[in-house]
Structures are given as structure tokens and as C-alpha cells.
Write an enzyme that holds these catalytic residues in place. Sequence first.
Site, short mmCIF file in Angstrom:
data_model
loop_
_atom_site.label_atom_id
_atom_site.label_comp_id
_atom_site.label_asym_id
_atom_site.label_seq_id
_atom_site.Cartn_x
_atom_site.Cartn_y
_atom_site.Cartn_z
CD GLU A 73 -2.93 -1.21 0.15
OE1 GLU A 73 -3.19 -0.04 -0.38
OE2 GLU A 73 -3.72 -1.89 0.10
CB CYS A 118 -1.98 6.94 1.36
SG CYS A 118 -3.40 6.31 2.22
P1 NAD Z 1 8.28 5.18 5.04
O1 NAD Z 1 8.36 4.09 3.57
O2 NAD Z 1 9.48 5.96 4.98
O3 NAD Z 1 8.32 4.16 5.88
C1 NAD Z 1 7.30 2.89 6.31
C2 NAD Z 1 7.69 1.99 7.26
O4 NAD Z 1 8.64 1.36 6.43
C3 NAD Z 1 8.27 2.51 8.49
O5 NAD Z 1 7.96 1.75 9.65
C4 NAD Z 1 9.71 2.31 8.13
O6 NAD Z 1 10.65 2.23 9.26
C5 NAD Z 1 9.90 1.21 7.37
N1 NAD Z 1 11.07 0.97 6.31
C6 NAD Z 1 11.84 1.85 6.04
N2 NAD Z 1 12.86 1.15 5.42
C7 NAD Z 1 12.59 -0.18 5.38
C8 NAD Z 1 13.28 -1.08 4.77
N3 NAD Z 1 14.21 -1.19 3.96
N4 NAD Z 1 12.52 -2.41 4.86
C9 NAD Z 1 11.55 -2.60 5.59
N5 NAD Z 1 10.98 -1.69 6.22
C10 NAD Z 1 11.41 -0.57 6.21
O7 NAD Z 1 6.91 5.83 4.62
P2 NAD Z 1 6.42 7.01 5.67
O8 NAD Z 1 7.15 8.00 5.31
O9 NAD Z 1 6.34 6.48 7.19
O10 NAD Z 1 4.90 6.89 5.32
C11 NAD Z 1 4.34 8.00 4.53
C12 NAD Z 1 4.07 6.98 2.92
O11 NAD Z 1 3.48 5.74 3.18
C13 NAD Z 1 3.56 7.94 2.00
O12 NAD Z 1 4.21 7.63 0.87
C14 NAD Z 1 2.28 7.66 1.88
O13 NAD Z 1 1.55 7.84 0.87
C15 NAD Z 1 2.05 6.17 2.31
N6 NAD Z 1 1.02 5.53 2.91
C16 NAD Z 1 0.28 4.63 1.88
C17 NAD Z 1 -1.04 4.31 2.51
C18 NAD Z 1 -1.99 3.42 1.48
O14 NAD Z 1 -2.66 2.71 2.17
N7 NAD Z 1 -1.64 3.15 0.37
C19 NAD Z 1 -1.30 4.67 3.83
C20 NAD Z 1 -0.70 5.51 4.53
C21 NAD Z 1 0.54 5.75 4.15
#
Ligand code: NAD
Length: 527
Positions: A250, A284
Site C-alpha cells: 500500500e 495517502c
Molecule cells: P516509509 O516508507 O518511510 O516508512 C514506512 C515503514 O517502513 C516505516 O515503519 C519504516 O521504518 C519502514 N522501513 C523503512 N525502510 C525499510 C526497509 N528497508 N525495509 C522494511 N521496512 C522499512 O513511509 P512513511 O514516510 O512512514 O509514510 C508515508 C508514506 O506512506 C507515503 O508515501 C504515503 O502515501 C504512504 N501511505 C500509504 C498508505 C496506503 O494505504 N496506500 C497509507 C498510509 C501511508
Amino acid sequence: MSTAQPLPRNAAATPDVIDCVEPATLASLGSVPVDGPDAVRDAVARARVAQRAWGASSFDERRAVLRAILAHVLDHADELCELVVRDAGKTKDNALLGEVWPVCEKLRWTIANGEKHLLPEPMSSGLFVHKRATVLYQPLGVIGVICPWNYPLQNVLGPTIPALFAGNAVVVKVSEQVAWSSERIQRIFDEALEAHGFSRDTVQIVNGYGATGAALVRSGVDKIVFTGSVPNGRRILEGSVENITPVILELGGKDAFIVCEDAHVEQAVHAALAGVFISAGQSCMAAERVLVHERVYDDFVARVTTEVSRLRTGSALDREVDVGAIVSDEQLALIEELVDDAIAKGARALSGGKRGDAAGRFFEPTVLVDVKPGMAILTEELFGPVLVIRRVASDEEAIAIANETRFGLGSTVMSKSRPRARKIAEALRVGSCTVNDFGFTYMAQDLPFGGVDASGFGRLNGREGLRACTNPKAILEDRFPLHLPAKIYPSDAATYPLVREALRVLYQPTLRGRAKAALGLLRRARS
Ligand code: NAD
């Protein structure tokens, strides 16, 4: 301009702890220890043990646990809202409407509907009329959930509830930006599970940065549900290759919000305000591109600017505010960079347009017009309280602009004509579309939720989301036993021509052709 690259997060933090800060006041909330790869592996191993009893539980028992979670969330709604307000900088209304309410609705929906979507499902057995075909929706085992920061409560419970109800144990890696909430949220699961005789290892939250998430992806869990950014979505896919772990992604969005010439303008204005300013735009599904037909453009812009100029920002802990804080310095810098770039290239801010004056991380509620192609704000995820408006001359132009993005998550269409709105909704390359309201597709829990293209794949919510947490096992068993051996071995010279004729009987397009083939088959069988 190269914007929207993932920026370094929480620079002040050491690898062993996460320093937690209130985005609205910059007050320290203390620190949370990081769970390293060994701790993640241990959590998954404990979850696997706990899942044996949980996976064998009845739907009544699972419903009882979900009811306990629902009661806990309702009884402690104020406390949970305050938790979200402090950890993520939201307003109280946003916490209640955007976190507590969807969680309650998801629990209600799952309690009411979960069993019917997971019961063994009778299917057609096709040609084999003497057989009975069934799909069993069996638990996968342990599901790993990796969350972003923008909805600290909902991002954890949203994917965990269906995974749990489908009989899985769950290990959740929460975002380092909102790690402070995790201990309190863990208590919701602990109390509900233990009250009904199940191990608290059935749902475990782990804390950490990317490395902790990466360890979860490679831990041997049976599925990963990742919600986050596109760059990290790619990393999840890379990591999942090792154990061939299935994933749901997502990811981000750049949702269009289309206002047709026949829209009810006031309704459109308020839906757009919700689409842009809920969670200060850090959703999002935020309405990142508002496309307004030229016949209602001036009216819409004037009304929306009046409304936006009245919005108050600040910490929601001690007073009434409309728009909350931005979660991190990096996110604030990104919003500023995208708005500055647009203004430098000719866009005009009719309201706001810069950082807020308060001590915390705020961006002024902003209305941006005269936005043109070539400005990064039209292509990169903004995630901020900025209403970006473009004028369009027709529905066709609105559709073309809406679709010219690598993302495809949600969308909104405002029109008094149902057929017109439906035609636009069908033409958009997205996972969902709400007509004449903002974001309700997420609240209608029967509907699947997810995206296409760079917004990811797989679905949460609804029957699709629930079944995504299962192994849909196909069973074909005797309806009535024939005990006729299907003799393929040893080879017989008569088999090939017989089957050749039988294929004609089954699949000739015309009745006449099939009848002719049947006669041939009879003749061959007699000879
Ligand atoms: P992010 O990708 O920076 O982090 C998300 C999670 O991934 C965090 O817990 C982070 O620690 C973890 N992470 C980071 N690197 C990783 C790796 N290499 N392996 C595994 N996990 C890792 O996202 P964010 O800044 O926390 O959130 C914002 C983003 O999320 C935006 O792009 C937003 O659109 C998206 N989002 C999407 C939805 C949806 O349902 N489509 C909902 C909410 C947010």
C-alpha cells in the site's frame, strides 16, 4: 528539480533508541528501545507458537477477542486520541474521525461479516459432477505488518484486525516517527487476548528504523503487509525474494479531486477541505490535485480561499485548532521545497504558502493556483496542507490530467449527475473513487482498498482484504463415489483418438457439431 527523494529520518536518534518528539510542540516524549534483527526473529518465533492455539480457535472466540478490542477502543477513545495528538501532532477531531472511527468500523464489520467470507466456500466442480469442490480459507501463519507514521493507531489496527480474524498471529513494525504510541497500542491487544485465554504473543509490536522492518521482511513470516513510500516498497519487494514471501504493498498517491461544472460548489469546497487538511494533508488518499471546471473555477477558488484563510494551526492539546502539525522536519522541508518551487515557477499562493510561526512543525494552510506542468508539486507526493488547484475545460481534460501520474490510489468526483460522475470514475486509473464526498470508500468496509501502478498492489478491507490473509486451499472430494479407475497407464492406442473425439463433443461451438462428434465417439467406443 529532484524532490521527494526519501530524506534521512530522525537524525537525532541513535541506532539503539528512538528519541520521540511531539511534532506540535517539539517537547520530548522520551525514548523507545530499538528491536534489532534478533529480537524480530524471536518475536516471529513466539508468534508462530502462539498461532497454533489461535489458528485453532473458533470464529466465536475470535469475535470475542475483537469485541474486547472494540470495547477497549471505545472506552479509551479520549486517551487514544490524546496519544495520537501528542505523537503525530493531529487535531483531536482528526484523531477521532480519522483513527478511532475507522478502527471501530473495521472491528464492527469484521465481527459482523468476517465469518461468512472465511467459511468453506462451495464451488462448481465443472466437468466432475460426481465430485464436490470447496475452497477452504485457512490461516497463513504469521503475518508481518510494516506501518508508516501518518495514522499511528489505524495503521496498526487496520491490517492487524483482518489478519487476526483469519487465524494468523501478527508481528507489527511501527514507524520510528510514532514509536511512542506503540506500548499503549500493544496493551489493547494484550488485554483482549489474555482476557479470552490466548497468548499475548499472538500480536506483537516491534520498534525500530528501516533495519527492523527489513529484518521482519526476511524473518520467514508468511506474508508482509507493507504501507509506506514507493522507495521502501521496492526494498520490501527485494527483501521478499529471499524466502519468496508474498507481499501486499500500500504505497503513495497523488489523488485527483475533480469538480465538474455541474457540481454543488459548496459541497465541493467542503469535500476538498477535508481531502486536503485532514491530518494536515498527510494521508495517502489526500486530494493532492484539485481539478476544477472553468465554469465554476472562480466561484470555487473564492469560496475555498475564504475558508482556508480562517483555518487555525497549532497544538491541539490546549486549544481548538483546525490543522495539525507536520510529523518531521524532513517532511516539513519537503512541503516547503515543493511549494517554493511552484511559486518560483509562477504559481500563486492565495492563502498561506510558508511555514507556520508556532514553535512546532507547522505549514500554513495554503491555496495554490496557476499551477502548471513542469512543477514538481504536480507529480511528487506532497503530503502537506496545500490545496493545489488547476483549471480544466472539460471532463476529458480532467480525466487526462488525473491519469497522468505514476500513482493510482484514490480519487474524488463532484457532480450532480450520477451517470457523468460514474463515467469519470470508470475512466480513472485508480483503486477507488468516491463521488460527492471525500474518502468514504475507505469507510465502506465492504469495499476493497488499495491501488494500482506505483500505489502498489493487493487489497486491504472487505472480503478481498480478509481473504488476502489466508491460503485459499482448493479441495475436490467425492460427492458420490464412482470408484472408476481413470486408467491412463499403461498407454493404450485407443486412448488418443477417443479423447480427441471427446474434446470435440465437449468444446465444438455448435450443437450440431457436438451431436456429430458424439455419434463418432459412440461408434468408436463400440468398435
Ligand atoms: P516509509 O516508507 O518511510 O516508512 C514506512 C515503514 O517502513 C516505516 O515503519 C519504516 O521504518 C519502514 N522501513 C523503512 N525502510 C525499510 C526497509 N528497508 N525495509 C522494511 N521496512 C522499512 O513511509 P512513511 O514516510 O512512514 O509514510 C508515508 C508514506 O506512506 C507515503 O508515501 C504515503 O502515501 C504512504 N501511505 C500509504 C498508505 C496506503 O494505504 N496506500 C497509507 C498510509 C501511508
